[in-house]
Design an enzyme around this catalytic site. Structure first.
Site, PDB file in Angstrom:
ATOM      1  N   CYS A   1       0.823  -1.190   0.000  1.00  0.00           N
ATOM      2  CA  CYS A   1       0.000   0.000   0.000  1.00  0.00           C
ATOM      3  C   CYS A   1       0.867   1.253   0.000  1.00  0.00           C
ATOM      4  O   CYS A   1       2.083   1.203   0.046  1.00  0.00           O
ATOM      5  CB  CYS A   1      -0.909   0.002   1.230  1.00  0.00           C
ATOM      6  SG  CYS A   1      -1.854  -1.525   1.418  1.00  0.00           S
TER       7      CYS A   1
ATOM      8  N   ASP B   1      -4.279  -8.387   8.503  1.00  0.00           N
ATOM      9  CA  ASP B   1      -3.105  -8.399   9.375  1.00  0.00           C
ATOM     10  C   ASP B   1      -2.869  -7.028  10.011  1.00  0.00           C
ATOM     11  O   ASP B   1      -2.272  -6.921  11.086  1.00  0.00           O
ATOM     12  CB  ASP B   1      -1.865  -8.846   8.594  1.00  0.00           C
ATOM     13  CG  ASP B   1      -1.556  -7.961   7.388  1.00  0.00           C
ATOM     14  OD1 ASP B   1      -2.498  -7.417   6.791  1.00  0.00           O
ATOM     15  OD2 ASP B   1      -0.369  -7.821   7.035  1.00  0.00           O
TER      16      ASP B   1
ATOM     17  N   ILE C   1      14.701 -12.823 -16.153  1.00  0.00           N
ATOM     18  CA  ILE C   1      15.071 -11.900 -17.230  1.00  0.00           C
ATOM     19  C   ILE C   1      16.492 -12.223 -17.664  1.00  0.00           C
ATOM     20  O   ILE C   1      17.317 -12.670 -16.859  1.00  0.00           O
ATOM     21  CB  ILE C   1      14.953 -10.433 -16.756  1.00  0.00           C
ATOM     22  CG1 ILE C   1      14.990  -9.467 -17.939  1.00  0.00           C
ATOM     23  CG2 ILE C   1      16.032 -10.080 -15.738  1.00  0.00           C
ATOM     24  CD1 ILE C   1      14.548  -8.065 -17.573  1.00  0.00           C
TER      25      ILE C   1
ATOM     26  N   SER D   1      11.113 -12.915  -3.603  1.00  0.00           N
ATOM     27  CA  SER D   1      12.395 -12.582  -4.218  1.00  0.00           C
ATOM     28  C   SER D   1      13.516 -12.802  -3.199  1.00  0.00           C
ATOM     29  O   SER D   1      13.282 -12.755  -1.992  1.00  0.00           O
ATOM     30  CB  SER D   1      12.374 -11.131  -4.705  1.00  0.00           C
ATOM     31  OG  SER D   1      13.507 -10.839  -5.489  1.00  0.00           O
ATOM     32  N   GLY D   2      14.734 -13.025  -3.695  1.00  0.00           N
ATOM     33  CA  GLY D   2      15.837 -13.480  -2.838  1.00  0.00           C
ATOM     34  C   GLY D   2      16.719 -12.396  -2.267  1.00  0.00           C
ATOM     35  O   GLY D   2      17.839 -12.691  -1.825  1.00  0.00           O
TER      36      GLY D   2
END
EC number: 6.3.5.4
Length: 621
Positions: free
Chosen positions: A2, A95, A284, A356-357
């Site tokens: 948000c 949450d 990518i 994502s890492g």
């Protein structure tokens, strides 16, 4: 995910304008609250509890506490049960609501109970107190300005700039720091008088005054860990699994970014354990194999049987660069920014959430700069004149090589970094300015406005670290607390939010991060093997070819593009830019362009930094 905003007076028109500016962060709903003392605004990207009950600003039962919240609380179900057992009544399944009731129950100690990523503004009406809070690691951004009794805050700077009384002035000290580090370190921004709330901090506005408190820092507690290496490997496997599983909670479709590197491959393998159906992976790549990891990504996708999506990027349009700068709000020249922007756009066509890492290279010691720092121990045994005046000069004369790394390019970069001030520690190899550039590029008027000591903040951060004599852990602290938040994590937040995509980073779960900090640095960097214990924890979970491979990344081949497709754009932009002409030597700028395009030297870092300054100035001034 948000967008939030607010200020300490009543102005419905302004709060709506600020909120509208953040629409890309939350296209699903908007909300506003105005009282005599406070205005709050909110844009919602619906992830958990898709009903209207999850609307914000959110209130407690008697509407004496208001909340605008950006992020995800992964342990909200446990907190919700505990608070309900204490008599609190919930009006949603969101949450976010645990923060309100948690504040009622525990006050500001609620931050210590939250496990997740967050930035929020909480207004306690009876006390007329506003709390601005940013998560421990700094995954979610929060900016503010306070001048002449007026406090404004928002998820992005551009929302604050909607207030016409906020002057648009350049922060020249931030520009100087940016030219070397390629990001603006907190608490500065490139705008004078607009600040970042640092990670792990809380800002309290009460009785017309503000003050900041640090509620969390990364602690190493040297000597306290009693686990054997094998026991630590098992504990790490357990925490990795818990972190990934907790990040899968969602009421909308989710996927994962898969570069083919160790970190993203780990996420894919652990997601496979917990998801019964196939899920999407996104990657990518480029035609130039030295900048691409497509083959490795395909190995992992096949091994874990994912629905794999590939985006191949052949060129770079100036329009993409300008769009990313608008979303970033200030220059930040990570060479993977534009590729990530395009990857997020592709992923958003299929999912609303991606894992994502990010964070593993910092927490587990995965970057080449950790190895460079270790190698410099032997390099520094040579006499200083030999290192600087002989080896330094000889390596600087070597022409740039076409590939991304390669022996010559890596040698040049190692010697450049090793000959910088040791106060920069391992981040010397992530600093791309030097005394030659300072003396030739910067005009005198610019130099007089700034403190030309690039590593002054690093000294302050190093003094806070409790890692003792463990050099690797000292360096991990600098990566985690100084660099990662305002470079890697800022990039991830902005490029994902540009497409209304939520990115989650399980490897930065603070419980996992704290556990890693308790382990000796030599378990993370063993000899010249990076992420040593992480690799041990992943044995049997992934193919050996993936577990044992080196670091590559998917950065854009900018040095080639500046010699090709982007060359005319670069020349016109840098020669026409008012901010470049006023602060840099135009003749020297054109010399850098000539040397780079003729492949005498690789000046892509400084040229790309100047290009981004010029675009930013054109867009915001």
């Amino acid at each position: 995910m948000c967008g939030i905003s607010g200020f300490n007076w009543n102005d419905e028109g302004l709060i709506r304008a600020m909120t509208d500016t953040l629409e890309h962060r939350g296209p699903d709903q908007q909300g506003h609250f105005c009282s005599d003392e406070m205005s709050l605004g909110f844009r919602r990207l619906s992830i958990i509890d898709l009903s209207d009950n999850g609307r914000q600003p959110m209130f407690n039962e008697d509407k004496t506490i208001a909340l605008v919240f950006n992020g995800e609380i992964y342990n909200f179900q446990e907190l919700r049960k505990e608070l309900k057992d204490k008599g609190h009544v919930f009006g949603s399944k969101s949450d976010s609501e645990v923060i309100i009731h948690g504040y009622e129950e525990w006050g500001t100690e609620v931050m210590h109970r939250l496990r997740g990523m967050f930035a929020f503004g909480l207004y306690d009406m009876p006390r007329k107190r506003l709390l601005l809070v940013r998560d421990r690691i700094g995954i979610k951004p929060l900016y503010y300005t306070y001048k002449n009794g007026r406090l404004l805050f928002a998820s992005e700077i551009k929302a604050i700039l909607e207030d016409k009384q906020v002057e648009r002035r350049i922060n020249y000290q931030a520009m100087y720091d940016y030219l070397g580090f390629e990001f603006v370190p907190a608490p500065q921004t490139m705008f004078a008088d607009i600040h970042k709330l640092p990670a792990g901090h809380m800002l309290v506005f009460e009785n017309g005054n503000i003050h900041q408190e640090q509620y969390w820092d990364l602690k190493f507690h040297p000597g306290e860990n009693k686990l054997s290496f094998d026991e630590a490997v098992e504990k790490m496997r357990e925490l990795l699994d818990q972190a990934v599983q907790s990040h899968l909670v969602s009421d909308v479709p989710l996927g994962v970014f898969l570069s083919g590197g160790l970190d993203s491959s780990c996420l894919v393998a652990l997601m496979r354990k917990h998801l019964n159906s196939s899920f999407k992976t996104f990657t990518i790549g480029y035609e130039d194999k030295s900048f691409s990891e497509l083959d490795y990504a395909q190995i992992v996708a096949d091994y874990c049987q994912t629905d794999h999506q590939v985006l191949v990027l052949d060129t770079l349009k100036p329009d993409y660069v300008e769009k990313t700068l608008w979303h970033l709000d200030e220059p930040m020249t990570d060479l993977s920014t534009v590729p990530l922007y395009l990857l997020c756009k592709q992923a958003r066509e299929h999912v609303t959430v991606c894992l994502s890492g990010e964070g593993a290279d910092e927490s587990f010691a995965g970057y080449d700069r950790f190895k460079a720092s270790r190698m410099s121990t032997w390099f520094n045994l040579m006499p200083r004149p030999l290192r600087k005046q002989v080896i330094g000069r000889l390596t600087s004369m070597l022409p740039d090589q076409h590939q991304k790394k390669g022996a010559i390019n890596m040698l040049k970069r190692f010697v450049e970094g090793a000959n910088l001030d040791p106060a920069g520690q391992h981040l010397r190899w992530q600093y791309f300015f030097n005394s030659v550039l300072e003396s030739n590029l910067l005009q005198n008027g610019f130099r007089q406005k700034v403190e030309m000591d690039p590593f002054r903040q690093l000294r302050e951060y190093a003094a806070r670290c409790d890692a003792g004599k463990d050099k690797v852990n000292q360096e991990i602290y600098l990566d985690m607390r100084f660099m990662m938040t305002d470079s890697v994590l800022m990039k991830v937040d902005r490029m994902s939010m540009a497409s209304s995509l939520e990115i989650r980073v399980p490897l930065l779960d603070h419980v996992l991060v704290e556990f890693m900090a308790s382990l000796p640095g030599d378990w993370k960097l063993k000899g010249m093997t990076t992420k040593y214990i992480f690799r041990a924890a992943l044995e049997g979970l992934l193919p050996d070819k993936i577990v044992n491979r080196g670091k590559q990344g998917y950065s854009l081949p900018v040095k080639h593009l500046l010699r090709g497709d982007l060359k005319p754009y670069m020349i016109e932009l840098l020669n026409d830019s008012a901010v470049i002409r006023e602060n840099m030597d135009p003749c020297y700028v054109n010399r850098l362009i000539e040397e780079h395009c003729s492949m005498q030297q690789n000046h892509n870092h400084v040229l790309w930094a100047l290009i981004n300054i010029a675009i930013w100035h054109n867009r915001f001034f």
